[in-house]
Design an enzyme around this catalytic site. Structure first.
Site, PDB file in Angstrom:
ATOM      1  N   HIS A 151      13.864 -16.030  -7.162  1.00 57.76           N
ATOM      2  CA  HIS A 151      12.625 -16.543  -6.573  1.00 57.76           C
ATOM      3  C   HIS A 151      12.708 -18.066  -6.390  1.00 57.76           C
ATOM      4  O   HIS A 151      12.250 -18.612  -5.380  1.00 57.76           O
ATOM      5  CB  HIS A 151      11.431 -16.241  -7.483  1.00 57.76           C
ATOM      6  CG  HIS A 151      11.173 -14.778  -7.724  1.00 57.76           C
ATOM      7  ND1 HIS A 151      11.330 -14.187  -8.960  1.00 57.76           N
ATOM      8  CD2 HIS A 151      10.759 -13.796  -6.888  1.00 57.76           C
ATOM      9  CE1 HIS A 151      11.010 -12.914  -8.875  1.00 57.76           C
ATOM     10  NE2 HIS A 151      10.673 -12.635  -7.636  1.00 57.76           N
ATOM     11  N   ARG A 193      13.045  -6.403 -12.462  1.00 60.06           N
ATOM     12  CA  ARG A 193      13.194  -5.076 -13.071  1.00 60.06           C
ATOM     13  C   ARG A 193      14.404  -4.985 -14.002  1.00 60.06           C
ATOM     14  O   ARG A 193      14.521  -3.998 -14.731  1.00 60.06           O
ATOM     15  CB  ARG A 193      13.287  -3.993 -11.991  1.00 60.06           C
ATOM     16  CG  ARG A 193      11.969  -3.757 -11.274  1.00 60.06           C
ATOM     17  CD  ARG A 193      12.030  -2.536 -10.378  1.00 60.06           C
ATOM     18  NE  ARG A 193      10.715  -2.129  -9.922  1.00 60.06           N
ATOM     19  CZ  ARG A 193      10.206  -2.392  -8.714  1.00 60.06           C
ATOM     20  NH1 ARG A 193      10.913  -3.067  -7.834  1.00 60.06           N
ATOM     21  NH2 ARG A 193       9.002  -1.976  -8.389  1.00 60.06           N
ATOM     22  N   LEU A 244       8.946 -14.582 -12.409  1.00 61.99           N
ATOM     23  CA  LEU A 244       9.866 -15.363 -11.580  1.00 61.99           C
ATOM     24  C   LEU A 244      11.207 -15.607 -12.268  1.00 61.99           C
ATOM     25  O   LEU A 244      11.272 -15.824 -13.480  1.00 61.99           O
ATOM     26  CB  LEU A 244       9.223 -16.702 -11.213  1.00 61.99           C
ATOM     27  CG  LEU A 244       7.897 -16.613 -10.453  1.00 61.99           C
ATOM     28  CD1 LEU A 244       7.397 -18.024 -10.091  1.00 61.99           C
ATOM     29  CD2 LEU A 244       8.025 -15.768  -9.187  1.00 61.99           C
TER      30      LEU A 244
END
Ligand code: AMP
Length: 265
Positions: free
Chosen positions: A45, A193, A41
């Site tokens: 998020h 990512r 997270l």
């Protein structure tokens, strides 16, 4: 039995227990806000969580790296996993339940949800089966968590389009709420990512949103935007405008980045 106590976060790892809890909460008249995530997270998020808190009595964050939305050559194995840290972040944000199932697929699971129109182009063309995996897991999460509201990020714009279509076509009684993209100070969209990027790749990655934003805001064609990205050294998968947003995917080394901006008409 799982009891929901006010102000205390619970972590649930079984779909059956989660569904039981959510059905009881709904029967008591409480509203549920769901934030589906794959974990690791970040502030993006958390923006979704904060929106969910405003909209529902009980906030559920699901943390599940869904295997079926990854292609065979993709990063499922190395996708960052940090459940304990995610739970702590959720606790600080006042989340009520973290749903972290071990698996959402029986060994002989044979039922899929496939949207066949909106999911065809863009990421759907470069990641065969991706949106089938996304639609299937989100439908499972909606059935398990029984949310009144489910919150998604506009960073994954095509995902939002696909899920809106699925919810409409299958008559799910849930409201989808879409939250603007949260970015690093230099403009790169926050993403789990981004941790894959080397220092050099990170320095180059910042050009992606800069070039795409400039192209979208000056009303450039998709082709001209793709050419500008290529000139900056990106391997461009696509630049495609959909529903007024210029959407793009590029590669920096082995890392795939996506982003989108409202296009001036
Ligand atoms: P993920 O964990 O990457 O599957 O993302 C879970 C949810 O968070 C999805 O609805 C994403 O669109 C959303 N999300 C991811 N990154 C961002 C961001 N930078 N800003 C806003 N929402 C995001």
């Amino acid at each position: 039995m799982v009891r929901k106590r006010a102000g205390k976060l619970v972590v649930i790892r079984s779909a059956k227990r989660m569904q039981g809890l959510c059905l009881r909460l709904r029967a008591e008249g409480r509203t549920i806000g769901l934030v589906p995530t794959m974990g690791a997270l970040h502030e993006g998020h958390l923006a979704l969580v904060r929106r969910a808190r405003k909209l529902a009595d009980v906030v559920v964050v699901s943390v599940y790296v869904n295997p079926t939305q990854f292609g065979p050559q993709e990063d499922f194995d190395r996708y960052p996993r940090q459940l304990a840290k995610d739970v702590e972040l959720c606790r600080k944000e006042g989340v009520d339940v973290v749903f972290a199932p071990r698996s959402l697929y029986a060994a002989d699971a044979s039922t899929w949800v496939e949207e066949v129109e909106v999911s065809r182009d863009r990421c759907g063309a470069f990641r065969p089966g991706h949106f089938r995996g996304v639609a299937t897991v989100v439908v499972k999460l909606l059935n398990i968590c029984q949310p009144n509201v489910a919150v998604f990020g506009l960073k994954d714009f095509q995902q939002c389009e696909v899920l809106q279509r699925v919810v409409r076509d299958l008559y799910f009684a849930v409201r989808l709420v879409l939250v603007p993209t949260v970015r690093e100070k230099d403009g790169l969209a926050k993403s789990s990512r981004n941790s894959y990027l080397s220092v050099e790749e990170r320095a180059k990655a910042v050009l992606f949103p800069r070039i795409l934003r400039e192209a979208a805001e000056s009303g450039k064609s998709d082709e001209d935007a793709a050419a500008a990205l290529r000139k900056a050294g990106f391997l461009v998968e696509y630049v495609t405008t959909s529903r007024g947003r210029m959407c793009a995917a590029v590669r920096v080394g082995s890392t795939r980045l996506i982003d989108n901006f409202v296009r001036r008409t």
